[in-house]
Design an enzyme around this catalytic site. Structure first.
Site, PDB file in Angstrom:
ATOM      1  N   ARG A  21     -16.078  14.694 -19.939  1.00 50.82           N
ATOM      2  CA  ARG A  21     -14.841  14.282 -20.615  1.00 50.82           C
ATOM      3  C   ARG A  21     -15.091  13.174 -21.607  1.00 50.82           C
ATOM      4  NH1 ARG A  21     -10.340  14.212 -15.867  1.00 50.82           N
ATOM      5  NH2 ARG A  21     -10.618  16.379 -15.284  1.00 50.82           N
ATOM      6  N   SER A 136      -0.163  18.879   4.605  1.00 52.63           N
ATOM      7  CA  SER A 136      -0.250  18.570   3.175  1.00 52.63           C
ATOM      8  C   SER A 136      -0.193  19.853   2.345  1.00 52.63           C
ATOM      9  CB  SER A 136      -1.582  17.832   2.941  1.00 52.63           C
ATOM     10  OG  SER A 136      -1.786  17.556   1.599  1.00 52.63           O
ATOM     11  N   SER A 188       2.294  18.478 -11.445  1.00 54.80           N
ATOM     12  CA  SER A 188       2.110  18.043 -12.830  1.00 54.80           C
ATOM     13  C   SER A 188       1.300  18.990 -13.693  1.00 54.80           C
ATOM     14  CB  SER A 188       1.451  16.676 -12.850  1.00 54.80           C
ATOM     15  OG  SER A 188       0.144  16.772 -12.339  1.00 54.80           O
ATOM     16  N   HIS A 216       6.306  12.821 -11.073  1.00 57.41           N
ATOM     17  CA  HIS A 216       6.576  13.518 -12.331  1.00 57.41           C
ATOM     18  C   HIS A 216       8.044  13.899 -12.482  1.00 57.41           C
ATOM     19  CE1 HIS A 216       2.442  13.654 -13.714  1.00 57.41           C
ATOM     20  NE2 HIS A 216       2.146  13.705 -12.434  1.00 57.41           N
ATOM     21  N   THR A 244       6.286   6.517  -9.479  1.00 58.71           N
ATOM     22  CA  THR A 244       5.495   5.676 -10.380  1.00 58.71           C
ATOM     23  C   THR A 244       6.419   4.992 -11.385  1.00 58.71           C
ATOM     24  OG1 THR A 244       3.649   5.631 -11.946  1.00 58.71           O
ATOM     25  CG2 THR A 244       5.085   7.538 -12.077  1.00 58.71           C
ATOM     26  N   LYS A 247       5.098   6.531 -15.795  1.00 53.95           N
ATOM     27  CA  LYS A 247       5.289   7.757 -16.575  1.00 53.95           C
ATOM     28  C   LYS A 247       6.657   7.682 -17.264  1.00 53.95           C
ATOM     29  CE  LYS A 247       1.954  10.008 -13.575  1.00 53.95           C
ATOM     30  NZ  LYS A 247       0.711   9.719 -14.279  1.00 53.95           N
ATOM     31  N   THR A 276      -4.499  -6.981  -2.802  1.00 53.63           N
ATOM     32  CA  THR A 276      -4.668  -6.879  -4.254  1.00 53.63           C
ATOM     33  C   THR A 276      -3.573  -7.685  -4.965  1.00 53.63           C
ATOM     34  OG1 THR A 276      -4.992  -5.330  -6.084  1.00 53.63           O
ATOM     35  CG2 THR A 276      -3.330  -4.706  -4.488  1.00 53.63           C
ATOM     36  N   THR A 277      -3.933  -8.228  -6.110  1.00 52.35           N
ATOM     37  CA  THR A 277      -3.001  -9.059  -6.873  1.00 52.35           C
ATOM     38  C   THR A 277      -1.757  -8.267  -7.271  1.00 52.35           C
ATOM     39  OG1 THR A 277      -4.832 -10.365  -7.705  1.00 52.35           O
ATOM     40  CG2 THR A 277      -2.797 -10.458  -8.987  1.00 52.35           C
ATOM     41  N   THR A 362      -9.285  18.033 -12.410  1.00 45.32           N
ATOM     42  CA  THR A 362      -7.826  17.912 -12.469  1.00 45.32           C
ATOM     43  C   THR A 362      -7.182  19.251 -12.120  1.00 45.32           C
ATOM     44  OG1 THR A 362      -8.139  16.263 -14.198  1.00 45.32           O
ATOM     45  CG2 THR A 362      -5.913  17.129 -13.934  1.00 45.32           C
TER      46      THR A 362
HETATM   47  N1  PLP Z   1       1.083  11.359  -7.870  1.00 49.16           N
HETATM   48  C1  PLP Z   1       0.962  12.358  -8.758  1.00 49.16           C
HETATM   49  C2  PLP Z   1       1.522  13.694  -8.409  1.00 49.16           C
HETATM   50  C3  PLP Z   1       0.335  12.147  -9.993  1.00 49.16           C
HETATM   51  O1  PLP Z   1       0.194  13.148 -10.866  1.00 49.16           O
HETATM   52  C4  PLP Z   1      -0.165  10.854 -10.294  1.00 49.16           C
HETATM   53  C5  PLP Z   1      -0.833  10.551 -11.584  1.00 49.16           C
HETATM   54  O2  PLP Z   1      -0.912  11.267 -12.501  1.00 49.16           O
HETATM   55  C6  PLP Z   1      -0.021   9.859  -9.331  1.00 49.16           C
HETATM   56  C7  PLP Z   1       0.603  10.139  -8.139  1.00 49.16           C
HETATM   57  C8  PLP Z   1      -0.538   8.493  -9.600  1.00 49.16           C
HETATM   58  O3  PLP Z   1       0.394   7.752 -10.305  1.00 49.16           O
HETATM   59  P1  PLP Z   1      -0.078   6.556 -11.267  1.00 49.16           P
HETATM   60  O4  PLP Z   1      -0.505   7.191 -12.545  1.00 49.16           O
HETATM   61  O5  PLP Z   1       1.086   5.664 -11.371  1.00 49.16           O
HETATM   62  O6  PLP Z   1      -1.240   5.915 -10.569  1.00 49.16           O
END
Ligand code: PLP
Length: 404
Positions: A21, A136, A188, A216, A244, A247, A276-277, A362
């Protein structure tokens, strides 16, 4: 030992199979999205970004930008520490309240990214609930997979979006074993949407808790941007909703929401939270402004739906196949990593269109693709330009196929 030789051997293998990549060097331009500057050999030229996860362009929303600037002036740049050692700022708590309200939950807990929130929450739940089994979905994101793996809990994978398979698997687990059904709302890469209501009903029947990743979907689905679970009116039946801020909300960070006890439990035991901070307060302030805006503004969602429908229809008219789904994600399968790279390079070079080729890991090998994400800020002319470019490419490919 010559470590570089070892590194290079593996990098060369990646290059040979077409999965190496490289990334475009871009400069986002506030106020001009989806336009960005593309740096090549010291030169910068404008390109149109067609693969951003800043799905609604909130990263340049004037209110969000102003909130971040105001908070930087007020609080400075960093948070000052981990949440337990001086890092918990007022802005974090305001944001957590906003998030709890967004999903109709008692509580919320912030993390530095969506990846970390999945990793931390699932690894903590799976490791601290004795004998826990995590069911899962086979299409789950790497952050969920890694969290489950780290928990060392028993993992059972159910067929993607297959409620019958989930039920068969739940049925085979003794009733007194704690069970977690982990899945996403919008997947996604294919853009397909989970049958959330049916999954929740099966999980309830077997006494399992539900863990839903709405990464997403937040900001974009539901009357207030609470995700697909809000749109379907089932958010109150889901034990934990994860999301998140990076996005559709246009900032950065991740979170979970759920009962007060659940969030307190993760807060108290998750190493990914404790060690973590904390996010800068300015990030929290910007995210809160973005969420609050999207709770009441339908304009961005409506604009996105319009442009998504327009792109899909234009691709259909041009005879360019794309994966059918009910979401805002428009994947065009190429099924070969080298060809996907070539097409993306060509679009950038000849048409000033930036779309990152999507390859393994991916997506599975053989399903490489271009993934388009229309925003409300892509104009009709942008869509025409993209479809025109793809049409020319498709014709050239057909000619080269015929010649071959
Ligand atoms: N969960 C899914 C389904 C995602 O596609 C992603 C990232 O692309 C994440 C979690 C991770 O989120 P972040 O980008 O905020 O780390």
């Amino acid at each position: 030992m010559d470590f570089d030789t070892l590194f290079n051997a593996q990098l060369d293998a990646l290059k040979k199979e077409g999965n190496y990549r490289y990334f475009a060097e871009l400069e986002r331009k506030a106020g001009k999205f989806p336009r960005a500057g593309k740096y090549t050999d010291g030169e910068v030229r404008d390109v149109t970004v067609w693969c951003s996860n800043d799905y609604l362009g909130m990263g340049q929303n004037p209110k969000v930008v102003a909130a971040m600037c105001e908070a930087v002036q007020r609080t400075g740049t960093g948070s000052g520490g981990t949440r337990n050692i001086s890092g918990t700022n007022h802005d974090h708590l305001l944001l957590e309240r906003e998030l709890a309200d967004l999903h109709g939950k008692e509580s919320a807990l912030l993390f530095t990214s969506g990846y970390v929130s999945n990793w931390a929450a699932l690894s903590t739940l799976g490791s601290r609930l004795e004998n826990c089994v995590i069911l899962s979905d086979s299409g789950n994101h790497a952050s969920m997979i890694e969290g489950i793996r780290h928990s060392r809990a028993t993992k059972v994978i159910w067929k993607h979006n297959d409620v019958h398979d989930l039920e068969m698997k739940l049925r085979s687990i003794p009733g007194d074993v704690p069970k977690i059904v982990a899945f996403e709302s919008v997947y996604s890469m294919d853009g397909d949407i989970a049958p959330i209501r049916e999954i929740v009903e099966v999980a309830e029947r077997y006494g399992a808790m539900t863990y839903l990743d709405e990464v997403h979907a937040v900001g974009m689905y539901g009357p207030r941007g609470g995700g697909v679970s809000e749109e379907l009116g089932v958010a109150d039946r889901i034990t934990l909703i994860e999301g998140t801020l990076g996005k559709a909300f246009g900032v950065v960070g991740g979170y979970i929401t759920g009962s007060a006890a659940l969030c307190d439990f993760i807060r108290s035991f998750a190493s990914g939270f404790i060690f973590t901070t904390a996010l800068p307060p300015a990030v929290a302030a910007a995210a809160r402004t973005s969420i609050a805006h999207l709770k009441v503004s339908e304009m961005e969602r409506a604009g996105q739906r319009r442009q998504v429908a327009r792109l899909k229809a234009a691709l259909d008219r041009a005879g360019i196949p794309h994966m059918k789904n009910d979401s805002h994600i428009v994947p065009v399968l190429i099924k070969d990593p080298v060809k996907t790279r070539m097409l993306a390079d060509y679009l950038m070079r000849e048409w000033d269109i930036y779309v990152q080729p999507i390859n393994y890991p991916t997506v599975p090998k053989g399903t490489e693709r271009l993934r388009f994400t229309p925003s409300p800020l892509h104009t009709d002319a942008d869509i025409d330009h993209l479809v025109n470019a793809l049409s020319v490419l498709w014709k050239q490919c057909a000619v080269s196929h015929a010649v071959a």
